[in-house]
Design a protein around this motif. Structure first.
Motif, PDB file in Angstrom:
ATOM      1  N   ILE A 189       0.830  -0.641  -0.321  1.00  0.00           N
ATOM      2  CA  ILE A 189      -0.114   0.086  -0.151  1.00  0.00           C
ATOM      3  C   ILE A 189       1.125   1.570  -0.109  1.00  0.00           C
ATOM      4  CG2 ILE A 189      -1.935  -1.336   0.868  1.00  0.00           C
ATOM      5  CD1 ILE A 189      -1.386   0.050   3.779  1.00  0.00           C
ATOM      6  N   ARG A 190       0.017   2.352  -0.170  1.00  0.00           N
ATOM      7  CA  ARG A 190       1.437   3.376  -0.367  1.00  0.00           C
ATOM      8  C   ARG A 190       0.807   4.165   0.546  1.00  0.00           C
ATOM      9  NH1 ARG A 190      -2.086   3.595  -5.599  1.00  0.00           N
ATOM     10  NH2 ARG A 190      -3.446   5.427  -4.178  1.00  0.00           N
ATOM     11  N   ASP A 191      -0.029   4.062   1.507  1.00  0.00           N
ATOM     12  CA  ASP A 191       0.173   4.816   2.606  1.00  0.00           C
ATOM     13  C   ASP A 191      -0.832   4.696   3.581  1.00  0.00           C
ATOM     14  OD1 ASP A 191      -2.734   6.278   1.653  1.00  0.00           O
ATOM     15  OD2 ASP A 191      -1.358   8.505   0.523  1.00  0.00           O
ATOM     16  N   PHE A 192      -1.347   4.971   5.242  1.00  0.00           N
ATOM     17  CA  PHE A 192      -2.624   4.100   5.780  1.00  0.00           C
ATOM     18  C   PHE A 192      -3.540   5.130   5.186  1.00  0.00           C
ATOM     19  CE2 PHE A 192       1.279   4.063   8.028  1.00  0.00           C
ATOM     20  CZ  PHE A 192       1.494   3.199   8.642  1.00  0.00           C
ATOM     21  N   ASP A 193      -3.676   6.242   4.230  1.00  0.00           N
ATOM     22  CA  ASP A 193      -4.935   6.546   4.033  1.00  0.00           C
ATOM     23  C   ASP A 193      -5.214   5.320   3.488  1.00  0.00           C
ATOM     24  OD1 ASP A 193      -5.043   8.878   5.180  1.00  0.00           O
ATOM     25  OD2 ASP A 193      -4.311  10.233   3.268  1.00  0.00           O
ATOM     26  N   GLU A 194      -5.064   4.778   2.234  1.00  0.00           N
ATOM     27  CA  GLU A 194      -5.868   4.020   1.759  1.00  0.00           C
ATOM     28  C   GLU A 194      -5.451   2.944   2.287  1.00  0.00           C
ATOM     29  OE1 GLU A 194      -3.487   0.412  -2.092  1.00  0.00           O
ATOM     30  OE2 GLU A 194      -2.312   2.518  -1.827  1.00  0.00           O
ATOM     31  N   ALA A 195      -4.912   2.640   3.644  1.00  0.00           N
ATOM     32  CA  ALA A 195      -5.112   0.734   4.521  1.00  0.00           C
ATOM     33  C   ALA A 195      -6.308   1.538   5.014  1.00  0.00           C
ATOM     34  CB  ALA A 195      -4.349   1.014   4.980  1.00  0.00           C
ATOM     35  N   MET A 196      -7.018   2.944   5.097  1.00  0.00           N
ATOM     36  CA  MET A 196      -8.352   3.010   5.677  1.00  0.00           C
ATOM     37  C   MET A 196      -9.595   2.869   5.011  1.00  0.00           C
ATOM     38  SD  MET A 196      -7.575   6.616   8.748  1.00  0.00           S
ATOM     39  CE  MET A 196      -8.656   6.354   9.182  1.00  0.00           C
ATOM     40  N   ALA A 197      -9.180   2.486   3.452  1.00  0.00           N
ATOM     41  CA  ALA A 197      -9.888   2.811   2.551  1.00  0.00           C
ATOM     42  C   ALA A 197     -10.299   1.745   2.460  1.00  0.00           C
ATOM     43  CB  ALA A 197      -9.630   3.660   1.194  1.00  0.00           C
ATOM     44  N   LYS A 198      -8.958   0.621   2.370  1.00  0.00           N
ATOM     45  CA  LYS A 198      -9.199  -1.219   2.511  1.00  0.00           C
ATOM     46  C   LYS A 198      -9.596  -1.474   3.159  1.00  0.00           C
ATOM     47  CE  LYS A 198      -6.529  -1.225  -1.543  1.00  0.00           C
ATOM     48  NZ  LYS A 198      -5.058  -1.432  -2.369  1.00  0.00           N
ATOM     49  N   ARG A 199      -9.720  -0.905   4.544  1.00  0.00           N
ATOM     50  CA  ARG A 199      -9.760  -1.719   5.771  1.00  0.00           C
ATOM     51  C   ARG A 199      -8.941  -2.292   6.061  1.00  0.00           C
ATOM     52  NH1 ARG A 199     -15.675   0.077   7.515  1.00  0.00           N
ATOM     53  NH2 ARG A 199     -16.378   0.941   6.091  1.00  0.00           N
ATOM     54  N   ILE A 200      -8.113  -1.692   6.061  1.00  0.00           N
ATOM     55  CA  ILE A 200      -7.020  -2.845   6.358  1.00  0.00           C
ATOM     56  C   ILE A 200      -6.141  -2.295   7.755  1.00  0.00           C
ATOM     57  CG2 ILE A 200      -4.528  -3.509   6.101  1.00  0.00           C
ATOM     58  CD1 ILE A 200      -4.841  -3.191   2.754  1.00  0.00           C
ATOM     59  N   GLU A 201      -6.429  -3.314   9.218  1.00  0.00           N
ATOM     60  CA  GLU A 201      -5.774  -2.818   9.836  1.00  0.00           C
ATOM     61  C   GLU A 201      -4.711  -2.348  10.278  1.00  0.00           C
ATOM     62  OE1 GLU A 201      -6.574  -5.984  12.619  1.00  0.00           O
ATOM     63  OE2 GLU A 201      -9.271  -5.493  12.798  1.00  0.00           O
ATOM     64  N   ALA A 202      -4.092  -1.531  11.666  1.00  0.00           N
ATOM     65  CA  ALA A 202      -2.426  -1.292  11.522  1.00  0.00           C
ATOM     66  C   ALA A 202      -1.809  -2.716  12.011  1.00  0.00           C
ATOM     67  CB  ALA A 202      -2.213  -0.504  12.732  1.00  0.00           C
ATOM     68  N   ASN A 203      -2.209  -3.462  12.630  1.00  0.00           N
ATOM     69  CA  ASN A 203      -2.045  -4.771  13.166  1.00  0.00           C
ATOM     70  C   ASN A 203      -1.215  -6.181  12.297  1.00  0.00           C
ATOM     71  OD1 ASN A 203      -1.840  -4.560  15.845  1.00  0.00           O
ATOM     72  ND2 ASN A 203      -3.674  -5.295  16.044  1.00  0.00           N
ATOM     73  N   ASN A 204      -1.736  -5.657  10.317  1.00  0.00           N
ATOM     74  CA  ASN A 204      -1.752  -6.526   9.302  1.00  0.00           C
ATOM     75  C   ASN A 204      -0.286  -5.872   8.383  1.00  0.00           C
ATOM     76  OD1 ASN A 204      -3.466  -8.318  10.230  1.00  0.00           O
ATOM     77  ND2 ASN A 204      -5.174  -7.613   9.105  1.00  0.00           N
ATOM     78  N   ILE A 205      -0.117  -4.502   9.194  1.00  0.00           N
ATOM     79  CA  ILE A 205       0.840  -4.151   7.773  1.00  0.00           C
ATOM     80  C   ILE A 205       2.474  -3.924   8.374  1.00  0.00           C
ATOM     81  CG2 ILE A 205       1.689  -1.836   7.125  1.00  0.00           C
ATOM     82  CD1 ILE A 205      -1.171  -0.550   7.839  1.00  0.00           C
ATOM     83  N   VAL A 206       2.747  -4.715   7.464  1.00  0.00           N
ATOM     84  CA  VAL A 206       4.489  -5.203   7.699  1.00  0.00           C
ATOM     85  C   VAL A 206       5.336  -3.413   6.811  1.00  0.00           C
ATOM     86  CG1 VAL A 206       6.239  -6.348   7.961  1.00  0.00           C
ATOM     87  CG2 VAL A 206       3.934  -7.569   7.807  1.00  0.00           C
ATOM     88  N   PHE A 207       6.315  -3.532   7.657  1.00  0.00           N
ATOM     89  CA  PHE A 207       7.339  -2.622   7.262  1.00  0.00           C
ATOM     90  C   PHE A 207       8.620  -3.699   6.516  1.00  0.00           C
ATOM     91  CE2 PHE A 207       4.861  -0.013   9.966  1.00  0.00           C
ATOM     92  CZ  PHE A 207       4.595   1.912   8.733  1.00  0.00           C
ATOM     93  N   ALA A 208       8.580  -3.272   5.657  1.00  0.00           N
ATOM     94  CA  ALA A 208       9.789  -4.748   5.256  1.00  0.00           C
ATOM     95  C   ALA A 208      10.871  -3.087   4.825  1.00  0.00           C
ATOM     96  CB  ALA A 208       9.604  -5.091   4.186  1.00  0.00           C
ATOM     97  N   VAL A 209      12.170  -3.396   4.335  1.00  0.00           N
ATOM     98  CA  VAL A 209      13.774  -2.891   4.394  1.00  0.00           C
ATOM     99  C   VAL A 209      14.477  -4.534   4.294  1.00  0.00           C
ATOM    100  CG1 VAL A 209      15.976  -2.163   5.283  1.00  0.00           C
ATOM    101  CG2 VAL A 209      13.052  -1.451   5.760  1.00  0.00           C
ATOM    102  N   HIS A 210      14.985  -4.334   2.431  1.00  0.00           N
ATOM    103  CA  HIS A 210      15.905  -5.374   2.458  1.00  0.00           C
ATOM    104  C   HIS A 210      16.788  -4.510   2.082  1.00  0.00           C
ATOM    105  CE1 HIS A 210      17.512  -7.952  -0.996  1.00  0.00           C
ATOM    106  NE2 HIS A 210      16.825  -8.890  -0.354  1.00  0.00           N
ATOM    107  N   ILE A 211      18.128  -5.354   3.115  1.00  0.00           N
ATOM    108  CA  ILE A 211      19.601  -4.813   2.594  1.00  0.00           C
ATOM    109  C   ILE A 211      20.375  -5.687   1.982  1.00  0.00           C
ATOM    110  CG2 ILE A 211      21.444  -3.966   3.931  1.00  0.00           C
ATOM    111  CD1 ILE A 211      19.871  -3.405   6.242  1.00  0.00           C
TER     112      ILE A 211
END
Length: 521
Positions: free
Chosen positions: A54-76
């Motif tokens: 998702i691009r931002d949390f506004d999109e998450a709210m629009a899709k009814r995605i809870e904060a507990n289902n969002i994962v911040f991923a970083v590849h090094i």
């Protein structure tokens, strides 16, 4: 000569930094199958097996995605790149992008709770292997510079950098970080932390080119110091007398220099030795303790007015203070890097008490280093004053003998000035190293240190130890025995002692001792 100086100045000016910092912006992945309790799935920010984003949390709210289902991923590292064992270590710093909202402001003393996981793999086709997993807490330190009104909603807080992770070796090609910010209103987990928009990471690792130069220096200097140390001790054991304190302390300094020189880091290129950072700190701490103790004893043994020389017990207060300070350094290091061997996400800077203790420790260590240098300057001043008082005895000697000892005095004074310069550079290096290591944790300014400074200080230590063992190796020659009768006639019977850098069969610092009936070297 001017061209050589220009080249040296140019090298010190343009030499690269020993470390490289790479910036990352975390990708927001959606855990659609709710696997965060199982911990069996890893979320990739890009590539063929990339996550649902998702691009931002506004999109998450629009899709009814809870904060507990969002994962911040970083590849090094970044795409189309690989990590290397030559990087030696990896330090990761975290920063939150938090927007101001009138109805969701950052509360005082708010803590961010993170469920973090670290995985690795050595092929783009292989599965991710978990390396560490932990629940961490970081205190937010943010400042909103504008007026807190509805008109300023959406503007970002200015938040300090937060310590996140440190790994003592980079044995794998690819690393993956997954960060969750679980929300639990009943337990007040991640409540009152503002509206987090993004997570930014800074990965810091040692430059591969600098690592190779560093290893090459250690490989070359180790046999050099070892050979001169063996030669030095062999000259001492050939004496009919037992070794004196100054000779023993110089030999101990040579051992500590050899210990820090041994290039065991070569093994870290082929083995996943995460304890190498801690082991390197221990080696450097032993050398610091030995070097600082040596300077105290070195100057003390040349204070000719002391009645008790050649006894280690005379210096127990000074050496005891140095050993105690070194032990405190070791305990401080073990409190962080010792724990990081099990949990790379641990940081002593994460808590208020830990931050205050760490800051106090850095400040006290810097003050103690400066006080030590001032005390050493005072001791060198006393040595110079005593030598100047004994120079009045030189006119009573024959011309050849007087010129000989005047030359020795000049060389000794030069060595003492070199000792002061070496001590000053060591103190500066210690303070800058502490500030440079801690600045990422408390968000202050740092002093830019390039590779030339590190290699220069390291080379200076080796050259200084090499020169000491060469100059203080006992001589088997007797100078001016045929002139001793002439010197006897020129002396009125008073005892004369002069201290220099040259050692002889009779002892390490008495180059001229003449009584009323005899003159000997």
């Amino acid at each position: 000569m001017s061209s050589i100086l220009k080249l040296i100045f140019k090298y010190f000016s343009v030499a690269p930094s020993p470390t490289t910092a790479v910036h990352y912006l975390a990708t927001k992945c959606v855990d659609t199958v709710k696997t965060h309790h199982k911990g069996s799935k890893w979320f990739m920010p890009w590539g063929p097996d990339q996550c649902s984003k998702i691009r931002d949390f506004d999109e998450a709210m629009a899709k009814r995605i809870e904060a507990n289902n969002i994962v911040f991923a970083v590849h090094i590292p970044l795409p189309n790149r690989e990590m290397s064992p030559w990087f030696q270590f990896m330090l990761v710093i975290l920063q939150f992008d938090i927007a101001f909202k009138m109805q969701n402001q950052i509360e005082d003393g708010s803590l961010v709770t993170m469920d973090v996981g670290l995985a690795y793999r050595d092929s783009t086709l292989s599965e991710w292997t978990e390396m560490a997993h932990s629940t961490e807490h970081r205190k937010l330190s943010c400042n909103f510079t504008a007026t807190k009104t509805y008109e300023n909603e959406g503007r970002y807080y200015e938040c300090d950098l937060l310590p996140f992770m440190e790994v003592g070796s980079v044995a794998h090609k690819y690393y993956l970080l997954n960060i969750r910010l679980p929300v639990n209103e009943r337990k007040k987990v991640n409540i009152g932390i503002g509206e987090i928009k993004d997570i930014r990471l800074v990965s810091i690792h040692q430059n591969g080119g600098f690592t190779k130069v560093w290893f090459a220096m250690k490989t070359f200097l180790t046999p050099s110091v070892l050979i001169i140390m063996i030669w030095y001790w062999r000259r001492i054991t050939q004496m009919t007398r037992p070794p004196v304190l100054l000779e023993k302390i110089i030999f101990a300094l040579g051992i500590s220099m050899t210990f820090i020189n041994i290039p065991v880091e070569w093994f870290s290129v082929g083995f996943n030795w995460t304890w190498m950072l801690l082991f390197g700190d221990i080696r450097q701490g032993i050398f610091y303790a030995m070097l600082l103790s040596f300077w105290i004893i070195f100057c003390g043994e040349h204070l000719m007015d002391q009645t008790e020389r050649n006894h280690f017990s005379v210096y127990w207060k000074q050496v005891g203070s140095i050993v105690f300070g070194s032990f405190c350094l070791f305990v401080f290091d073990m409190c962080e890097r010792g724990v990081q061997l099990k949990n790379p996400f641990y940081s002593i800077w994460a808590s208020d008490v830990g931050t205050e203790l760490a800051m106090a420790f850095i400040i006290v260590a810097g003050i103690c280093a400066c006080l030590y240098f001032l005390f050493l300057c005072f001791m060198v001043f006393q040595v110079f004053r005593n030598i100047s008082g004994k120079r009045s005895s030189l006119p009573a000697m024959t011309k050849a003998r007087r010129l000989h000892y005047e030359g020795l005095i000049f060389r000794f004074k030069f060595l003492m000035l070199v000792t002061l310069a070496c001590a000053a550079m060591t103190v500066i290096f210690f303070i800058i190293s502490q500030v440079n290591e801690g600045h990422w944790h408390w968000g202050g300014y740092t002093v830019q240190v390039n590779s030339a400074f590190f290699t220069g200080i390291y080379g200076m230590w080796n050259l200084y130890v090499f020169a000491l063992m060469f100059l203080y190796a006992p001589s088997h020659k007797r100078y001016g025995d045929e002139q001793s009768s002439a010197d006897q006639a020129g002396n009125s019977g008073e005892d004369i002692q002069l201290t220099t850098t040259i050692t002889h069969v009779d002892g390490p610092t008495e180059i001229y001792k003449m009584t009323g009936k005899e003159a000997q070297e």
